[in-house]
Design a protein around this motif. Sequence first.
Motif, mmCIF file in Angstrom:
data_model
loop_
_atom_site.group_PDB
_atom_site.id
_atom_site.type_symbol
_atom_site.label_atom_id
_atom_site.label_comp_id
_atom_site.label_asym_id
_atom_site.label_seq_id
_atom_site.Cartn_x
_atom_site.Cartn_y
_atom_site.Cartn_z
ATOM 1 N N LYS A 84 0.839 -1.188 0.000
ATOM 2 C CA LYS A 84 0.000 0.000 0.000
ATOM 3 C C LYS A 84 0.880 1.246 0.000
ATOM 4 C CE LYS A 84 -3.909 0.001 2.100
ATOM 5 N NZ LYS A 84 -5.007 0.020 3.114
ATOM 6 N N LEU A 85 0.591 2.137 -0.935
ATOM 7 C CA LEU A 85 1.407 3.342 -1.108
ATOM 8 C C LEU A 85 0.528 4.587 -1.059
ATOM 9 C CD1 LEU A 85 3.538 2.023 -4.096
ATOM 10 C CD2 LEU A 85 4.304 2.215 -1.730
ATOM 11 N N ARG A 86 1.191 5.717 -0.806
ATOM 12 C CA ARG A 86 0.504 7.017 -0.800
ATOM 13 C C ARG A 86 1.300 8.014 -1.623
ATOM 14 N NH1 ARG A 86 -2.620 9.449 4.375
ATOM 15 N NH2 ARG A 86 -4.048 7.711 4.782
ATOM 16 N N CYS A 87 0.593 8.915 -2.276
ATOM 17 C CA CYS A 87 1.241 9.965 -3.054
ATOM 18 C C CYS A 87 0.282 11.155 -3.121
ATOM 19 C CB CYS A 87 1.592 9.453 -4.461
ATOM 20 S SG CYS A 87 2.607 10.600 -5.434
ATOM 21 N N ASN A 88 0.824 12.343 -3.392
ATOM 22 C CA ASN A 88 -0.047 13.513 -3.527
ATOM 23 C C ASN A 88 0.288 14.334 -4.774
ATOM 24 O OD1 ASN A 88 2.353 14.678 -2.742
ATOM 25 N ND2 ASN A 88 1.435 16.055 -1.236
ATOM 26 N N ARG A 89 0.988 13.729 -5.729
ATOM 27 C CA ARG A 89 1.281 14.438 -6.979
ATOM 28 C C ARG A 89 0.121 14.224 -7.943
ATOM 29 N NH1 ARG A 89 6.777 14.093 -10.726
ATOM 30 N NH2 ARG A 89 6.210 15.829 -12.110
ATOM 31 N N ILE A 90 -0.367 15.317 -8.520
ATOM 32 C CA ILE A 90 -1.529 15.220 -9.398
ATOM 33 C C ILE A 90 -1.129 15.021 -10.851
ATOM 34 C CG2 ILE A 90 -3.558 16.440 -10.274
ATOM 35 C CD1 ILE A 90 -3.844 17.728 -7.545
ATOM 36 N N SER A 91 -0.208 15.848 -11.349
ATOM 37 C CA SER A 91 0.115 15.787 -12.776
ATOM 38 C C SER A 91 1.610 15.798 -13.022
ATOM 39 C CB SER A 91 -0.538 16.957 -13.519
ATOM 40 O OG SER A 91 0.076 18.170 -13.145
ATOM 41 N N ILE A 92 1.985 15.510 -14.285
ATOM 42 C CA ILE A 92 3.383 15.556 -14.693
ATOM 43 C C ILE A 92 3.897 16.987 -14.640
ATOM 44 C CG2 ILE A 92 4.889 15.337 -16.712
ATOM 45 C CD1 ILE A 92 4.466 12.709 -15.381
ATOM 46 N N GLY A 93 3.055 17.946 -15.008
ATOM 47 C CA GLY A 93 3.454 19.347 -15.008
ATOM 48 C C GLY A 93 3.789 19.842 -13.612
ATOM 49 N N GLU A 94 4.650 20.852 -13.543
ATOM 50 C CA GLU A 94 5.036 21.417 -12.258
ATOM 51 C C GLU A 94 3.903 22.290 -11.711
ATOM 52 O OE1 GLU A 94 7.698 20.779 -10.516
ATOM 53 O OE2 GLU A 94 8.510 19.446 -12.052
ATOM 54 N N ASP A 95 3.589 22.095 -10.453
ATOM 55 C CA ASP A 95 2.573 22.915 -9.782
ATOM 56 C C ASP A 95 3.302 24.005 -9.006
ATOM 57 O OD1 ASP A 95 0.439 24.028 -8.522
ATOM 58 O OD2 ASP A 95 -0.213 22.211 -7.483
ATOM 59 N N LEU A 96 3.212 25.246 -9.498
ATOM 60 C CA LEU A 96 3.883 26.370 -8.854
ATOM 61 C C LEU A 96 3.008 27.058 -7.821
ATOM 62 C CD1 LEU A 96 5.616 27.941 -11.996
ATOM 63 C CD2 LEU A 96 6.547 26.279 -10.368
ATOM 64 N N GLY A 97 1.775 26.563 -7.668
ATOM 65 C CA GLY A 97 0.876 27.132 -6.678
ATOM 66 C C GLY A 97 0.025 28.261 -7.211
ATOM 67 N N ASN A 98 -1.048 28.573 -6.467
ATOM 68 C CA ASN A 98 -1.967 29.665 -6.802
ATOM 69 C C ASN A 98 -2.628 29.490 -8.166
ATOM 70 O OD1 ASN A 98 -1.476 30.905 -4.373
ATOM 71 N ND2 ASN A 98 -0.120 32.470 -5.186
ATOM 72 N N PHE A 99 -2.895 28.237 -8.549
ATOM 73 C CA PHE A 99 -3.521 28.010 -9.850
ATOM 74 C C PHE A 99 -4.358 26.737 -9.795
ATOM 75 C CE2 PHE A 99 -3.401 26.443 -14.313
ATOM 76 C CZ PHE A 99 -4.094 27.504 -14.890
ATOM 77 N N GLN A 100 -5.628 26.860 -10.198
ATOM 78 C CA GLN A 100 -6.558 25.736 -10.290
ATOM 79 C C GLN A 100 -6.669 24.950 -8.982
ATOM 80 O OE1 GLN A 100 -5.514 23.383 -13.761
ATOM 81 N NE2 GLN A 100 -6.761 24.699 -15.071
ATOM 82 N N VAL A 101 -6.616 25.649 -7.863
ATOM 83 C CA VAL A 101 -6.737 24.974 -6.568
ATOM 84 C C VAL A 101 -8.143 24.403 -6.406
ATOM 85 C CG1 VAL A 101 -6.615 25.257 -4.068
ATOM 86 C CG2 VAL A 101 -4.978 26.452 -5.550
ATOM 87 N N ALA A 102 -9.156 25.241 -6.589
ATOM 88 C CA ALA A 102 -10.543 24.794 -6.409
ATOM 89 C C ALA A 102 -10.923 23.732 -7.429
ATOM 90 C CB ALA A 102 -11.488 25.986 -6.506
ATOM 91 N N GLU A 103 -10.449 23.890 -8.675
ATOM 92 C CA GLU A 103 -10.784 22.919 -9.728
ATOM 93 C C GLU A 103 -10.245 21.528 -9.393
ATOM 94 O OE1 GLU A 103 -10.663 26.966 -11.709
ATOM 95 O OE2 GLU A 103 -9.603 25.869 -10.119
ATOM 96 N N GLN A 104 -9.026 21.468 -8.888
ATOM 97 C CA GLN A 104 -8.439 20.172 -8.558
ATOM 98 C C GLN A 104 -9.127 19.528 -7.348
ATOM 99 O OE1 GLN A 104 -4.291 21.200 -8.150
ATOM 100 N NE2 GLN A 104 -3.864 20.826 -10.314
ATOM 101 N N LEU A 105 -9.493 20.334 -6.368
ATOM 102 C CA LEU A 105 -10.192 19.793 -5.209
ATOM 103 C C LEU A 105 -11.566 19.254 -5.599
ATOM 104 C CD1 LEU A 105 -9.355 22.478 -2.488
ATOM 105 C CD2 LEU A 105 -8.257 20.264 -2.861
ATOM 106 N N ALA A 106 -12.246 19.962 -6.522
ATOM 107 C CA ALA A 106 -13.560 19.499 -6.972
ATOM 108 C C ALA A 106 -13.450 18.244 -7.825
ATOM 109 C CB ALA A 106 -14.257 20.612 -7.757
ATOM 110 N N LYS A 107 -12.363 18.135 -8.565
ATOM 111 C CA LYS A 107 -12.176 16.986 -9.449
ATOM 112 C C LYS A 107 -11.836 15.718 -8.673
ATOM 113 C CE LYS A 107 -9.770 15.711 -13.735
ATOM 114 N NZ LYS A 107 -8.773 16.175 -14.742
ATOM 115 N N TYR A 108 -11.103 15.888 -7.556
ATOM 116 C CA TYR A 108 -10.682 14.720 -6.769
ATOM 117 C C TYR A 108 -11.091 14.901 -5.312
ATOM 118 C CZ TYR A 108 -7.694 14.171 -10.875
ATOM 119 O OH TYR A 108 -7.220 14.052 -12.169
ATOM 120 N N PRO A 109 -12.390 14.818 -4.995
ATOM 121 C CA PRO A 109 -12.833 14.979 -3.602
ATOM 122 C C PRO A 109 -12.404 13.787 -2.751
ATOM 123 C CG PRO A 109 -14.659 14.294 -4.999
ATOM 124 C CD PRO A 109 -13.510 14.566 -5.926
#
Length: 327
Positions: A84-109
């Motif tokens: 059993k493993l855990r991870c919190n990386r969403i995408s290959i692209g770099e997440d620099l912050g302050n972008f699509q925060v609400a969209e990602q939370l809604a997509k993966y509740p």
Amino acid sequence: MPDLPWFVYAMLLAPLGLILIAAIVKTWQAREARSWPQAQGKAVTSVAEVREVRVSDDEREEGYRLESRNFANVTYEYSVAGRKLRCNRISIGEDLGNFQVAEQLAKYPAGSIVTVYYNPRHPDQAVLERDLPKGLWGCLGIGTAIVIAIIFGSAFGLNQSYAYLAHHIARPDLAGLVVGFGAFGLVIGLMGFAVRRQTSMATRWPVVPGTIKLSEMEEYHEASEPGGGRGVEMFGKRVTYTYNYRDVRYTNECARVAAGTPSASNKMLEKLMSRYQDGASVEVHVNPDNPAEATLDARGDGRIAYVLWGIAAIFAALALFVATRGG
């Protein structure tokens, strides 16, 4: 081709080159990730969080400062070969912050079933999205063409302006100075129009309640000249504010002060933030298209435009003075 030294073009094109290199690296990583196996997983946490991000700062000895940015922290569990493993990386692209925060939370509740793509050589490395944004290279291609056209077009225009002025002012040897003052004034004036437009948009943003928060005292050294001694020790504080927009909590920075002593830093802070106290309630103007972007004083930010226009007018006056008076 305008007759300018090669290093001038190198300096102008360097940022574009770095962006293209980063895009190439991410494209290669995305192609590699296409062969990664997948497993069913479950999102165990899905919350907004504030992280300290390093931002380049040439005025500091370390070469960087810390800046608070908002991220979507989506942690998911999955199993590989009974492990059993855990991870919190969403995408290959770099997440620099302050972008699509609400969209990602809604997509993966939290509690939702997700498809996890993991690296077979290192199963603890995984993503939920292994594709780069569609149209990335198309946008980069168009952007590259526009940047190159602007750079070479501007250089050509400056050369032509120089040649024209050299034949129409009393001191031809000062034509370069006139062109330089005029170009600086034009660029700063355009920056003023951009700031004014952004301010006009911000005044129409929705308003939500927020709370002021002062950081603890921060100590650092200023950058020193090469070969010199250590830079001056500085003491500073950051002023941030928190707010909720559509059930997501965000944090933004509104001021940063520093001085050579803790007491001087506190005095500067008191003078700058006389309207706000630690824990005070404030009204926050939030960008509905990107709620991580906000401001406390939408109209006040527009005053910067007038400052920029004033500076532009000074450069224009200098250009006119040199052109008509001969230095």
